[in-house]
Scaffold this motif. Structure first.
Motif, short mmCIF file in Angstrom:
data_model
loop_
_atom_site.label_atom_id
_atom_site.label_comp_id
_atom_site.label_asym_id
_atom_site.label_seq_id
_atom_site.Cartn_x
_atom_site.Cartn_y
_atom_site.Cartn_z
N VAL A 60 -7.17 2.30 -5.29
CA VAL A 60 -8.12 1.31 -4.78
C VAL A 60 -8.99 1.90 -3.68
CG1 VAL A 60 -6.60 -0.63 -5.30
CG2 VAL A 60 -6.47 0.45 -3.03
N GLU A 61 -10.04 1.17 -3.40
CA GLU A 61 -10.88 1.49 -2.24
C GLU A 61 -11.18 0.22 -1.48
OE1 GLU A 61 -14.53 3.12 -3.66
OE2 GLU A 61 -15.26 1.22 -4.46
N TYR B 238 -9.79 -5.82 -2.29
CA TYR B 238 -9.57 -4.46 -2.77
C TYR B 238 -10.29 -4.31 -4.11
CZ TYR B 238 -5.86 -3.52 0.64
OH TYR B 238 -5.15 -3.31 1.79
N ILE C 204 0.85 -1.20 0.00
CA ILE C 204 0.00 0.00 0.00
C ILE C 204 0.88 1.24 0.00
CG2 ILE C 204 -1.71 1.32 1.30
CD1 ILE C 204 -2.71 -1.33 2.46
N LEU D 73 -5.73 -8.31 -5.90
CA LEU D 73 -6.74 -7.37 -5.40
C LEU D 73 -8.02 -8.11 -5.02
CD1 LEU D 73 -6.33 -4.44 -7.99
CD2 LEU D 73 -5.53 -4.47 -5.62
N ILE E 162 -2.35 0.51 -4.59
CA ILE E 162 -1.62 -0.74 -4.46
C ILE E 162 -0.50 -0.71 -5.49
CG2 ILE E 162 -1.69 -3.25 -4.60
CD1 ILE E 162 -3.14 -2.10 -2.20
#
Length: 269
Positions: A268-269, A237, A129, A232, A211
């Protein structure tokens, strides 16, 4: 008592210039001797004209051409001198801005290469991250999804920037345009822009959580994108942006494209 006259060699020494320079100034009628005499046609200068020579040297030092200097000396007014000095100040200010930009580019590249040399094989294919501030990019689509297409798109990116009288020394790479589910079917090339650039067609990478993953390979690498997309999904993610593959170690440092090092990033969230 007659005024003391100085030989050319003495004048040159006093003003830290060469006799050749004084001869040239005489030839172009910029600064002429007061007297020429003797069997060897020695040239003599009077002290009262030394300020004129000082002015010639000074104006040359701050960037005036000899023809410009001659014009100023033939039309000696404060108004003209102030006007021409303002013009010169504007030129110098522009030069300073350009040099400051070059200085920032050099500092950026030093930091970039310092980071690149520390990457080793243990860092590859290990997503992490990162938080990035807002970044500016300039990008173009590739006409075909392969190394050749990406390379040609990047050359077009550089060419377009040159048309706009800009050049960026910051990171460049490949884009995989996120279609939400499958492996992206569109790709392109991009280059990061300095924050003070304002050009038509620039895009914004928003501030946020990314990421990031180092990997080996060239400008187009579906395998790395697929690996990161699977990671992900497996780690809950969701990619909310396009995949940017930054070129960290390119052909400038390796002869083998497969040994290039890229850094894949996605918001990303």
């Amino acid at each position: 008592m007659p005024e003391k006259l100085y030989k050319m060699g003495d004048v040159a020494k006093l003003h830290n210039i060469t006799k050749k320079t004084l001869r040239y100034y005489d030839k172009i009628d910029l600064f002429k001797p007061d007297q020429i005499g003797g069997l060897n046609n020695y040239k003599y200068y009077s002290r009262k004209n030394f300020p004129i020579l000082k002015q010639i040297i000074y104006l040359k030092d701050i960037g005036f051409s000899l023809s410009e200097t001659k014009y100023l000396l033939e039309n000696r007014t404060h108004e003209l001198m102030i006007s021409e000095l303002h013009k010169r100040l504007n030129i110098v200010s522009e030069d300073i801005d350009k040099l400051s930009q070059k200085k920032r580019s050099i500092e950026y590249l030093i930091n970039f290469y310092e980071r690149a040399k520390k990457i080793n094989k243990n860092d590859l294919n290990r997503p992490s991250i990162q938080i990035h501030d807002t970044r500016k990019v300039f990008m173009l689509d590739a006409e075909q999804n392969d190394k050749e297409g990406i390379m040609l798109a990047y050359r077009k990116v550089l060419g377009r920037l040159r048309e706009l009288d800009h050049f960026s020394h910051q990171e460049y790479g490949s884009i995989y345009f996120n279609n939400g589910e499958q492996l992206p079917k569109r790709s392109g090339s991009f280059i990061l822009l300095p924050t003070d650039f304002k050009i038509q067609g620039q895009n914004i990478l928003p501030r946020g959580k990314y990421i990031s993953m180092y990997h080996m390979g060239s400008y187009y690498n579906e395998k790395a994108v697929t690996f990161l997309m699977d990671w992900l999904n497996n780690n809950n993610y969701k990619a909310i942006g396009d995949f940017y593959d930054f070129c960290i170690v390119d052909r400038s440092f390796t002869d083998n494209e497969d040994e290039m090092i890229m850094e894949l990033q996605v918001l990303v969230e």
